[in-house]
Design an enzyme around this catalytic site. Structure first.
Site, short mmCIF file in Angstrom:
data_model
loop_
_atom_site.label_atom_id
_atom_site.label_comp_id
_atom_site.label_asym_id
_atom_site.label_seq_id
_atom_site.Cartn_x
_atom_site.Cartn_y
_atom_site.Cartn_z
N HIS A 269 0.88 -1.19 0.00
CA HIS A 269 0.00 0.00 0.00
C HIS A 269 0.91 1.23 0.00
O HIS A 269 1.72 1.40 -0.91
CB HIS A 269 -0.91 -0.12 1.22
CG HIS A 269 -2.05 0.84 1.29
ND1 HIS A 269 -2.43 1.66 0.27
CD2 HIS A 269 -2.94 1.10 2.31
CE1 HIS A 269 -3.49 2.37 0.64
NE2 HIS A 269 -3.81 2.06 1.87
N HIS A 310 -1.70 -2.56 -9.65
CA HIS A 310 -2.71 -1.99 -8.76
C HIS A 310 -3.91 -2.92 -8.72
O HIS A 310 -4.26 -3.51 -9.75
CB HIS A 310 -3.14 -0.59 -9.24
CG HIS A 310 -3.80 0.19 -8.17
ND1 HIS A 310 -5.14 0.07 -7.90
CD2 HIS A 310 -3.30 1.07 -7.27
CE1 HIS A 310 -5.44 0.85 -6.89
NE2 HIS A 310 -4.34 1.48 -6.48
N ASP A 368 2.94 5.56 -6.86
CA ASP A 368 4.11 5.51 -5.99
C ASP A 368 5.42 5.45 -6.74
O ASP A 368 6.48 5.76 -6.20
CB ASP A 368 4.00 4.32 -5.04
CG ASP A 368 2.98 4.58 -3.97
OD1 ASP A 368 2.80 5.76 -3.63
OD2 ASP A 368 2.36 3.62 -3.50
N1 CMC Z 1 5.68 -7.21 -10.03
C1 CMC Z 1 5.58 -8.45 -10.57
N2 CMC Z 1 4.44 -9.16 -10.66
C2 CMC Z 1 3.32 -8.58 -10.15
C3 CMC Z 1 3.35 -7.30 -9.56
C4 CMC Z 1 4.59 -6.61 -9.52
N3 CMC Z 1 4.67 -5.39 -8.98
N4 CMC Z 1 2.11 -6.98 -9.13
C5 CMC Z 1 1.33 -8.03 -9.44
N5 CMC Z 1 2.06 -9.00 -10.06
C6 CMC Z 1 1.55 -10.27 -10.61
C7 CMC Z 1 1.28 -11.27 -9.49
O1 CMC Z 1 2.40 -12.10 -9.26
C8 CMC Z 1 0.10 -12.04 -10.04
O2 CMC Z 1 0.57 -12.96 -10.98
P1 CMC Z 1 -0.19 -14.38 -11.18
O3 CMC Z 1 -1.56 -14.04 -11.67
O4 CMC Z 1 0.64 -15.09 -12.20
O5 CMC Z 1 -0.22 -15.06 -9.83
C9 CMC Z 1 -0.71 -10.98 -10.81
O6 CMC Z 1 0.26 -9.98 -11.18
C10 CMC Z 1 -1.82 -10.33 -9.99
O7 CMC Z 1 -1.26 -9.86 -8.78
P2 CMC Z 1 -2.04 -9.86 -7.38
O8 CMC Z 1 -1.06 -9.85 -6.27
O9 CMC Z 1 -3.07 -10.95 -7.37
O10 CMC Z 1 -2.79 -8.48 -7.48
P3 CMC Z 1 -3.40 -7.66 -6.26
O11 CMC Z 1 -4.50 -6.88 -6.84
O12 CMC Z 1 -3.72 -8.57 -5.13
O13 CMC Z 1 -2.19 -6.72 -5.79
C11 CMC Z 1 -0.68 -4.90 -5.67
C12 CMC Z 1 -2.03 -5.41 -6.18
C13 CMC Z 1 -0.61 -3.39 -5.81
C14 CMC Z 1 -0.54 -5.23 -4.16
C15 CMC Z 1 0.46 -5.58 -6.48
O14 CMC Z 1 0.38 -5.21 -7.85
C16 CMC Z 1 1.86 -5.25 -5.93
O15 CMC Z 1 2.31 -5.92 -4.99
N6 CMC Z 1 2.54 -4.18 -6.49
C17 CMC Z 1 3.79 -3.73 -5.97
C18 CMC Z 1 3.54 -2.87 -4.75
C19 CMC Z 1 3.01 -1.49 -5.10
O16 CMC Z 1 3.55 -0.82 -5.97
N7 CMC Z 1 1.96 -1.05 -4.35
C20 CMC Z 1 1.40 0.29 -4.50
C21 CMC Z 1 0.00 0.30 -5.02
S1 CMC Z 1 -0.50 1.97 -5.51
C22 CMC Z 1 -0.55 2.89 -4.05
C23 CMC Z 1 -1.71 2.57 -3.19
O17 CMC Z 1 -2.84 2.78 -3.64
O18 CMC Z 1 -1.49 2.13 -2.06
#
Ligand code: CMC
Length: 432
Positions: A269, A310, A368
């Site tokens: 987050h 995201h 971010d």
């Molecule tokens: N790098 C590599 N792979 C990723 C990433 C990433 N940053 N983000 C998601 N994936 C992949 C993940 O491994 C999954 O792959 P698979 O379907 O093969 O298992 C797929 O994409 C979907 O990911 P998820 O974890 O199920 O998606 P989510 O909606 O639960 O998570 C997130 C969203 C933001 C937590 C995630 O994209 C992440 O960890 N990003 C990096 C951290 C980040 O930049 N966070 C800030 C978000 S914006 C500020 C805010 O609003 O807080």
């Protein structure tokens, strides 16, 4: 709301089918929602880990269309607010639902300005922390502690108490944030200067010292204001939902915001902006980008490219577009376009945007990714990045808390799918 219904059919192992009729509601825009409240009476719950398909409340504050990359506050697109408005005007909009008149704007700014100072005794809290304490740890503590100082704004059933608490939180957050930085570098705390604007005052308290007049660069103050504005609200994200859940038990506003700060801290987050810079430093050189991109794609490796992806945006994050422009402005103003970390960031962005893995999973740079670059350029230490996110988001947390408290609400109490032991009898120690 609408008169649509959804029918849920449940087949038992013998093929007998039971149907349950569920009301469907329509918002002004966005997907319809199915009201599953009637399921409890049928001895059933819905199951949605991570709340991927669950609307937890009704709200009129912010709308996001993740597929189109649209973010509206009270109906106004974020791009228009970022270009024409400023942080405090956006705070007014989020809290009261309409843009202020000139008179309302001046009065609002004035009220915020005269709540910027914190109780002098609060300074002793800081000295209880170690010098190397993370500023988010300090912020969680001191914001929670505000409830011990402002007893006259704790009655959540009193509209006036709620309003004073809102002003206090919005006004004092930059002061507390700057104090947490000053404490970590061993410099004296700076008092707010109420002749300055909100973002300017924050930079003054961060970088000024009692020995020298702080001359805040207006381009940097504008960029700081835009960072606050772009973080002001984002509907029911993890920290806002935490604030609502905490508030639903009747907890006081300062305690609720402290809970929101704790939820924001995590790297998935608000902690992502700090994690982006740490990642860029770890990459260290453009020649190593491919190695890190490969790690991000490797299912066996938990590493993720921070600042990408995201939960809601499956198109470019509209805040990221504005933030990218602001980053370009700040880098040009400071003449540091050739910084090695920025070079890594630009190259990483380009590679990820062209890579099949990131394209197919719709992983775009998020807000971010670029805010970290601006904050670094301004000279803000990495450990303060999430604190700055918290300062900007405070108004969103308060707006949602206020919306909930002023309407009808019940304590938030999710249920579970239990997969533990069935009932069993306690066994005495000697029999185990
Ligand atoms: N790098 C590599 N792979 C990723 C990433 C990433 N940053 N983000 C998601 N994936 C992949 C993940 O491994 C999954 O792959 P698979 O379907 O093969 O298992 C797929 O994409 C979907 O990911 P998820 O974890 O199920 O998606 P989510 O909606 O639960 O998570 C997130 C969203 C933001 C937590 C995630 O994209 C992440 O960890 N990003 C990096 C951290 C980040 O930049 N966070 C800030 C978000 S914006 C500020 C805010 O609003 O807080």
């Amino acid at each position: 709301m609408s008169d649509k219904t959804a029918t849920l059919s449940i087949a038992d192992p013998n093929g007998a089918i039971e149907t349950i009729e569920l009301p469907v509601y329509s918002g002004t825009i966005g997907p319809d929602v199915v009201d599953v409240g009637a399921l409890t009476a049928q001895g059933m719950f819905t199951y949605d880990p991570g709340f991927v398909s669950t609307a937890a409340c009704e709200s009129q504050i912010t709308y996001i269309d993740g597929a189109q990359g649209i973010l509206l506050h009270r109906g106004y697109p974020i791009e228009q607010l970022a270009e024409h408005s400023d942080y405090l005007e956006t705070c007014y909009l989020l809290l009261y639902g309409e843009l202020p008149t000139a008179e309302q704007k001046a009065e609002f700014e004035n009220t915020v300005r005269y709540h910027t100072m914190v109780h002098d005794q609060l300074t002793s809290f800081f000295h209880g922390f170690r010098r190397d304490a993370h500023p988010m740890a300090i912020l969680c503590g001191v914001v929670g502690a505000l409830s011990a100082f402002y007893h006259d704004s704790l009655d959540i059933s009193d509209e006036q108490h709620r309003e004073i608490a809102a002003f206090r939180l919005i006004a004092k957050m930059p002061t507390l944030a700057a104090m947490s930085y000053k404490f970590s570098v061993g410099q004296p705390f700076m008092y707010p200067d109420n002749s300055l604007g909100y973002a300017e005052n924050f930079l003054h308290m961060m970088f000024g010292t009692p020995c020298e007049e702080s001359n805040v660069n207006p381009v940097l103050a504008r960029a700081m204001d835009r960072i606050f504005l772009l973080h002001a609200d984002h509907e029911q994200n993890a920290s806002t939902s935490t604030v609502r859940l905490t508030g639903s038990s009747g907890a006081n506003p300062f305690a609720c915001i402290a809970a929101g700060i704790a939820a924001l801290w995590g790297p998935s987050h608000g902690g992502a902006n700090e994690a982006v810079l740490n990642m860029l430093e770890e990459i260290g050189d453009v020649s190593r980008i491919d190695e890190f991109v490969a790690r991000a794609k490797d299912k066996e490796d938990p590493f993720r490219l921070m600042g990408f992806g995201h939960r809601v945006y499956k198109n470019f994050d509209p805040r990221a577009k504005v933030m990218k422009e602001a980053a370009d402005e700040v880098l040009a103003e400071l003449g540091i376009e050739n910084d090695p970390l920025l070079e890594i960031a630009k190259r990483l962005e380009q590679i990820a945007l062209e890579d099949d893995y990131f394209i197919s999973k719709k992983l775009y740079p998020n807000v971010d990714f670029y805010s970290g670059i601006i904050l670094k350029a301004i000279g803000i230490p990495t450990s303060m990045f999430t604190v700055i996110f918290a300062v900007g988001r405070t108004v969103g947390w308060i707006a949602h808390w206020h919306e909930m408290i002023s309407g009808s609400y019940r304590i938030g109490r999710p249920r579970q799918l239990y997969t533990g032991h069935e009932q069993r009898d306690y066994s005495p120690l000697e029999d185990r």
